[in-house]
Design a protein around this motif. Structure first.
Motif, short mmCIF file in Angstrom:
data_model
loop_
_atom_site.label_atom_id
_atom_site.label_comp_id
_atom_site.label_asym_id
_atom_site.label_seq_id
_atom_site.Cartn_x
_atom_site.Cartn_y
_atom_site.Cartn_z
N GLN A 136 -32.80 -22.73 51.08
CA GLN A 136 -34.09 -22.66 50.39
C GLN A 136 -33.98 -22.90 48.88
N ASP A 137 -32.80 -23.33 48.43
CA ASP A 137 -32.54 -23.42 46.99
C ASP A 137 -33.20 -24.62 46.32
N GLY A 138 -33.59 -25.62 47.10
CA GLY A 138 -34.40 -26.70 46.56
C GLY A 138 -33.67 -27.76 45.77
N VAL A 139 -32.40 -28.05 46.11
CA VAL A 139 -31.65 -29.09 45.39
C VAL A 139 -31.49 -30.29 46.33
N PRO A 140 -32.25 -31.35 46.11
CA PRO A 140 -32.19 -32.52 47.00
C PRO A 140 -30.79 -33.14 47.02
N GLY A 141 -30.34 -33.48 48.21
CA GLY A 141 -29.01 -34.05 48.37
C GLY A 141 -27.92 -33.02 48.48
N VAL A 142 -28.26 -31.74 48.19
CA VAL A 142 -27.28 -30.66 48.31
C VAL A 142 -27.74 -29.63 49.34
N THR A 143 -29.03 -29.24 49.28
CA THR A 143 -29.53 -28.23 50.22
C THR A 143 -30.71 -28.71 51.05
N MET A 144 -31.36 -29.82 50.65
CA MET A 144 -32.54 -30.29 51.38
C MET A 144 -32.84 -31.73 50.96
N ASP A 145 -33.73 -32.38 51.73
CA ASP A 145 -34.26 -33.67 51.31
C ASP A 145 -35.44 -33.46 50.38
N ALA A 146 -35.64 -34.38 49.47
CA ALA A 146 -36.80 -34.30 48.58
C ALA A 146 -38.08 -34.39 49.40
N ILE A 147 -39.11 -33.70 48.89
CA ILE A 147 -40.43 -33.73 49.53
C ILE A 147 -41.14 -35.00 49.07
N GLN A 148 -41.41 -35.89 49.98
CA GLN A 148 -42.01 -37.17 49.63
C GLN A 148 -43.51 -37.02 49.32
N PRO A 149 -44.08 -37.96 48.57
CA PRO A 149 -45.52 -37.91 48.31
C PRO A 149 -46.32 -37.84 49.60
N GLY A 150 -47.27 -36.93 49.65
CA GLY A 150 -48.10 -36.74 50.84
C GLY A 150 -47.52 -35.80 51.86
N GLU A 151 -46.26 -35.37 51.67
CA GLU A 151 -45.63 -34.49 52.64
C GLU A 151 -45.69 -33.03 52.19
N THR A 152 -45.38 -32.13 53.12
CA THR A 152 -45.31 -30.70 52.82
C THR A 152 -43.95 -30.16 53.26
N PHE A 153 -43.58 -29.06 52.64
CA PHE A 153 -42.35 -28.35 53.00
C PHE A 153 -42.62 -26.87 52.84
N THR A 154 -42.09 -26.05 53.75
CA THR A 154 -42.30 -24.61 53.69
C THR A 154 -40.99 -23.91 53.34
N TYR A 155 -41.01 -23.22 52.20
CA TYR A 155 -39.89 -22.36 51.80
C TYR A 155 -40.14 -20.97 52.35
N GLU A 156 -39.08 -20.32 52.80
CA GLU A 156 -39.21 -18.97 53.33
C GLU A 156 -38.00 -18.14 52.92
N PHE A 157 -38.25 -16.96 52.36
CA PHE A 157 -37.17 -16.04 52.00
C PHE A 157 -37.75 -14.64 51.86
N THR A 158 -36.85 -13.67 51.88
CA THR A 158 -37.25 -12.28 51.69
C THR A 158 -37.05 -11.89 50.24
N ALA A 159 -38.06 -11.26 49.67
CA ALA A 159 -38.01 -10.85 48.26
C ALA A 159 -37.21 -9.56 48.14
N THR A 160 -35.90 -9.72 48.07
CA THR A 160 -35.02 -8.55 48.10
C THR A 160 -34.79 -7.93 46.72
N VAL A 161 -34.83 -8.75 45.68
CA VAL A 161 -34.45 -8.29 44.34
C VAL A 161 -35.66 -8.33 43.42
N PRO A 162 -36.09 -7.19 42.89
CA PRO A 162 -37.27 -7.20 42.00
C PRO A 162 -36.95 -7.81 40.64
N GLY A 163 -38.00 -8.17 39.92
CA GLY A 163 -37.81 -8.68 38.57
C GLY A 163 -38.65 -9.89 38.25
N THR A 164 -38.37 -10.48 37.08
CA THR A 164 -39.10 -11.63 36.54
C THR A 164 -38.28 -12.90 36.75
#
Length: 534
Positions: free
Chosen positions: A128-156
């Motif tokens: 879910q880290d969002g680095v194209p070519g390393v963790t995922m493919d880039a989201i192309q124009p007109g496409e959607t992608f769903t990120y999912e993770f648990t908010a384990t660590v509070p903060g800004t």
């Protein structure tokens, strides 16, 4: 496999700024489609297909929708800039969730180019880290992608594009992520302030920097602070490839607005106020809170032990960093939180603090006042953190940050190499890792950012940290400085460790933390040239 990513993790070969008060440089950063001069405003704003960017919305709950799209951003009453946005605003919509929530963020790409989202500072699963070519493919124009993770660590925290990020982040493609702790100490007011810089006349850069013979013209650059040796105050010049200077960035903003267009922060006498400060730009900014004592309660989302009250000291916030400060509204009047420095845009980075129901006296300010800068290595109550300098470590790595001339201009190196040829930090799950970071660059400042982990800062220039345990994910390293940091390899994956002056990263200053006992389910498409990972 990653040779085609050379310079990739972030786009554009360039070098930019070190401080609110300092010029610096950048190369290959084409701003022509995002920043315009005042003469171009009327023509650009007449385009009906670009909606106006509006105030940032707050999204909460477990299902969140973000749309990356173009818009026009009114910086002030004179300048509107074509930008990239999430949900039509800069900063993009604030995502605000509770610790323990599992969140789904559906991202729709309505931009004319591919994009992704990186959750800066957040220990998401590697996929879910969002680095194209390393963790995922880039989201192309007109496409959607769903990120999912648990908010384990509070903060800004914050989120931003990691595809051609030196360009897309500079166009405004970022937002904020706030994770509220389960047992949070309540405050009466909670404000998020995002710092950035913009260029109102990008077309002048070539005229300013190149003379009639095609030679570099340095006359337009401010050299007054190059040799004062006060690196801790960031008064040196970051020249990079000598092709661009940060004097071109003449609009400094808070939450996408500059000067009088910035909405005041309203408080009432006796209230406890939290300010969440996030630097989404490429220059460090020194902020001064007038009229009040304040405490730095967290850095990069991580709480600080027993923070002491301080007053009339500057808080230096480097690219990618976050600081949470709190103060008691016990001094009625009208005050400022303002940037100190001498660049043209500095005066625009200030926000009024107004007491409701009180007579407001004008705050007499001096943005060039000589005030000390808070030393975070001595701030807060000292105690032993999770790591020490003399404990045994499974992996030790020295990261020597340097510069050199490449075929196409200045390159930025780690141990003499540019990404993807930099040696990775190879670890196994559970390893204790110590990294020495040395900035051997003569003039360039490097805010180093580690994905997926928090590290503890153990020493600076050979001196152990004497303040509260300092846990961070972004660390500003000035020329000649040396830091030792440590972290536990507790989040398996392949993670970037790079300079968050994204133009330095695009010109090579990046490496990876690779878990040798991790096998990714993601295989980059070798035919998909849009996976820039930048």
């Amino acid at each position: 496999m990653k040779k085609w990513l050379l310079g990739a993790i972030f786009a554009g070969i360039a070098a930019i700024g070190a401080a609110c008060s300092n010029p610096s440089s950048m190369q290959g950063h084409d701003m022509s489609n995002m920043k315009m001069n005042k003469e171009d405003v009327s023509a650009e704003t007449s385009k009906p297909q670009l909606p106006f960017a509006t105030n940032t919305e707050v999204l909460s709950g477990k299902d969140i929708h973000l749309t990356a799209k173009e818009a026009l951003l009114p910086i002030n009453d004179q300048v509107k800039l074509p930008v990239y946005t999430y949900n039509g605003s800069v900063p993009g919509a604030q995502i605000r969730v509770k610790q323990g929530d599992t969140v789904k963020i559906v991202v729709k790409n309505e931009l004319p180019e591919p994009t992704t989202i990186h959750w800066h500072g957040y220990p998401v699963p590697n996929s879910q880290d969002g680095v194209p070519g390393v963790t995922m493919d880039a989201i192309q124009p007109g496409e959607t992608f769903t990120y999912e993770f648990t908010a384990t660590v509070p903060g800004t925290y914050w989120y931003h594009s990691h595809q051609k990020s030196a360009e897309q982040v500079d166009k405004g493609l970022y937002g904020t992520l706030i994770v509220e702790p389960k047992n949070e100490e309540k405050v009466d007011r909670d404000y998020t302030l995002v710092l950035d810089e913009w260029m109102s006349n990008p077309n002048a850069e070539n005229e300013n920097n190149m003379n009639m013979n095609g030679n570099m013209d340095m006359s337009g650059m401010d050299h007054s602070n190059m040799n004062n040796g006060n690196h801790s105050d960031h008064q040196q010049m970051d020249m990079g490839s000598m092709g661009h200077n940060m004097n071109m960035y003449d609009l400094f903003t808070i939450n996408g607005k500059s000067g009088a267009a910035i909405e005041p922060l309203n408080v009432k006498k006796g209230e406890k106020v939290r300010l969440r400060l996030i630097n989404a730009g490429y220059m460090s900014h020194k902020l001064h809170l007038h009229g009040h004592e304040f405490q730095i309660v967290a850095t990069d989302g991580q709480p600080l032990k027993d923070p002491q009250p301080i007053k009339d000291e500057l808080l230096n916030i480097a690219p990618g960093e976050r600081y949470d400060i709190e103060f008691i509204a016990n001094h009625p009047g009208e005050w400022l939180l303002e940037c100190h420095g001498n660049m043209k845009g500095t005066d625009g980075m200030k926000v009024k603090i107004q007491y409701e129901g009180q007579a407001n006296n004008t705050d007499k300010t001096n943005a060039k006042e000589n005030l000390p800068v808070v030393d975070m290595t001595t701030y807060g109550k000292y105690e032993t953190g999770p790591f020490t300098l003399d404990q045994p470590y499974d992996v030790e790595y020295t990261m020597d940050l340097g510069t050199a001339m490449g075929k196409n201009g200045m390159i930025f190196t780690i141990n003499g190499k540019t990404y993807p040829d930099t040696a990775p930090i190879n670890v196994k799950t559970g390893d204790f890792v110590k990294v020495k970071i040395v900035n051997s660059s003569p003039m360039d400042v490097h805010p180093m950012h580690l994905h997926g982990h928090f590290f503890q800062v153990l020493s600076k220039n050979g001196n152990p940290v004497k303040g509260a345990p300092l846990m961070k994910d972004s660390l500003n390293v000035n020329p000649g400085e040396e830091y030792v940091v440590a972290f536990k390899a507790d989040n398996p994956g392949n993670w970037m460790f790079h300079c968050h002056d994204l133009h330095h990263a695009s010109a090579g200053m990046a490496t990876e933390v690779n878990y040798t006992d991790y096998k990714s389910d993601y295989t980059p498409d070798p035919n998909d040239t849009t996976n820039k990972g930048e």
